[in-house]
Each structure stands twice: as C-alpha cells, then as structure tokens.
Design a protein around this motif. Sequence first.
Motif, PDB file in Angstrom:
ATOM      1  N   ASN A 242       0.839  -1.191   0.000  1.00 61.29           N
ATOM      2  CA  ASN A 242       0.000   0.000   0.000  1.00 61.29           C
ATOM      3  C   ASN A 242       0.877   1.246   0.000  1.00 61.29           C
ATOM      4  N   GLY A 243       0.598   2.144  -0.934  1.00 59.92           N
ATOM      5  CA  GLY A 243       1.378   3.375  -1.040  1.00 59.92           C
ATOM      6  C   GLY A 243       2.612   3.246  -1.915  1.00 59.92           C
ATOM      7  N   ALA A 244       2.958   2.025  -2.367  1.00 61.01           N
ATOM      8  CA  ALA A 244       4.157   1.816  -3.184  1.00 61.01           C
ATOM      9  C   ALA A 244       3.810   1.887  -4.665  1.00 61.01           C
ATOM     10  N   ARG A 245       4.708   2.493  -5.423  1.00 58.93           N
ATOM     11  CA  ARG A 245       4.563   2.535  -6.881  1.00 58.93           C
ATOM     12  C   ARG A 245       5.509   1.498  -7.468  1.00 58.93           C
ATOM     13  N   VAL A 246       4.969   0.592  -8.288  1.00 60.75           N
ATOM     14  CA  VAL A 246       5.754  -0.529  -8.810  1.00 60.75           C
ATOM     15  C   VAL A 246       5.679  -0.559 -10.331  1.00 60.75           C
ATOM     16  N   LEU A 247       6.823  -0.757 -10.969  1.00 58.93           N
ATOM     17  CA  LEU A 247       6.884  -0.939 -12.414  1.00 58.93           C
ATOM     18  C   LEU A 247       6.915  -2.435 -12.715  1.00 58.93           C
ATOM     19  N   ASP A 248       5.926  -2.912 -13.439  1.00 56.10           N
ATOM     20  CA  ASP A 248       5.933  -4.277 -13.962  1.00 56.10           C
ATOM     21  C   ASP A 248       6.452  -4.164 -15.389  1.00 56.10           C
TER      22      ASP A 248
END
Length: 227
Positions: A59-65
């Motif tokens: 929660n709150g994390a930005r992730v690049l797939d």
Amino acid sequence: MASYDQTRNRLETYFDRTAAKTWEALTSDAPVSKIRQTVREGRDTMRAAMLAQLPDDLNGARVLDAGCGAGPMSFELAKRGADVLAVDISPSLLDVARARTPDTLKSQIRFTAGDMLDPDYGSFDYVIAMDSLIHYRADDIANALAKLAPRTREKLVFTIAPKTPFLTAFWLMGQAFPRKDRSPQIVPHSETGLAKAMKAAKISDQPRKVTRVSRGFYISQAMEVAV
C-alpha cells in the motif's frame, strides 16, 4: 549480435503479431501442449519467487511491472495494494491484460505500450522484470538496469537466462541455423559475466541470486539489486 533497439523491435513483432495468440493461451487456463504446460508451471513458480522478494503490504508503493505481458504479475502486485505501472511492447497482450483485470483492481493498474526504460514513466519504489531481459546481451541488461536503478527507491528484481549446458546448446544452435520466423533467441549468462557488465555500467550494487527455476523447457534465474 543485435543491439538493444534491434532486439526490442524483434520482440515487439514476435509478441504482438507472430505469437500473440500463443502467449494469450499460455497465460490462461486453456489446455496447452505438455511442453507449454511445463513453461506455464515454471513461470507460475518464478512469479511467486519474485513476489516473495517484495513486501506483502505494498500500500502506497509505486511498482513498475516491466514487460507485463497479459498481466498476471500486475494483478498480484495490485492485490498487495501497489499502484502498478504495467508496461509492455505488445499492444495485443495489453488488450488481453485489460480484459482480464478484475474490476476491484482496475483503479490500481495502468497498462501502457512502450519501452520499459522510458524515463517519462518516472520513479518507482520497486521494479520487477520477469523474463523481459532474457533475450538481451549482458551489456544491454546492465545498461537497462543502470537506467532503472536511479529511478528505483528500494529494489529491482529481474530474471536472466542462466548459462546452463541446455540453454547454451540451444543458443549455439540458433547461431548456427538462424531463421527469420523463429522465436526470439534467449541469451544465457553467467552470474560472473553479468556482474562484470554491471560494474562496467557503473552500477555500484552487484546483483544477488534469488532463485533458479527449472521446469521442463522453462529455465530462468531470478536476481535482485537493492538500491
């Protein structure tokens, strides 16, 4: 050997046109051949192993797939609460991913077609790249990580094709008998060779082996770089 751009363009043609339906089936529950079933099972195992390197609560994390394909990794990241940017070079597979996205996760995932290294995507807490770098030379992988690392706050988790006798033999056969219509060639690497390339690319943190998955025709090794 081909440059990063040449390899990327070939991958785009393959995944978006030549084999789009094959990968749509492979990433579903549809019946597939025994060989492709081993690939499906291997990918499922690898996905779980890579996700295990990230917090359960995103929660709150930005992730690049990076190289999201039909979206299974993106869905799992979003279930953990992440804000996911899912990038792939195949618009066809992204259409599949959008159609498969559960309504409860749609607000957390943005699918976009393009180069996973595009600086306009901004920064991330985590970057995860499952089997999206396995077709590239060691220096191309290192340079890709060098572009992503400054924009990553916590960790990069990615896979390489390990330098096993099996994969090396396939690579050598591909070099000797090139075919225009064959699938993009997987390039096997040793951990030492990759570390050397990363040092040349001025990446201070060396990669750490996470796990290796070998299931039939699927052989892949997960690595991570803490930044």
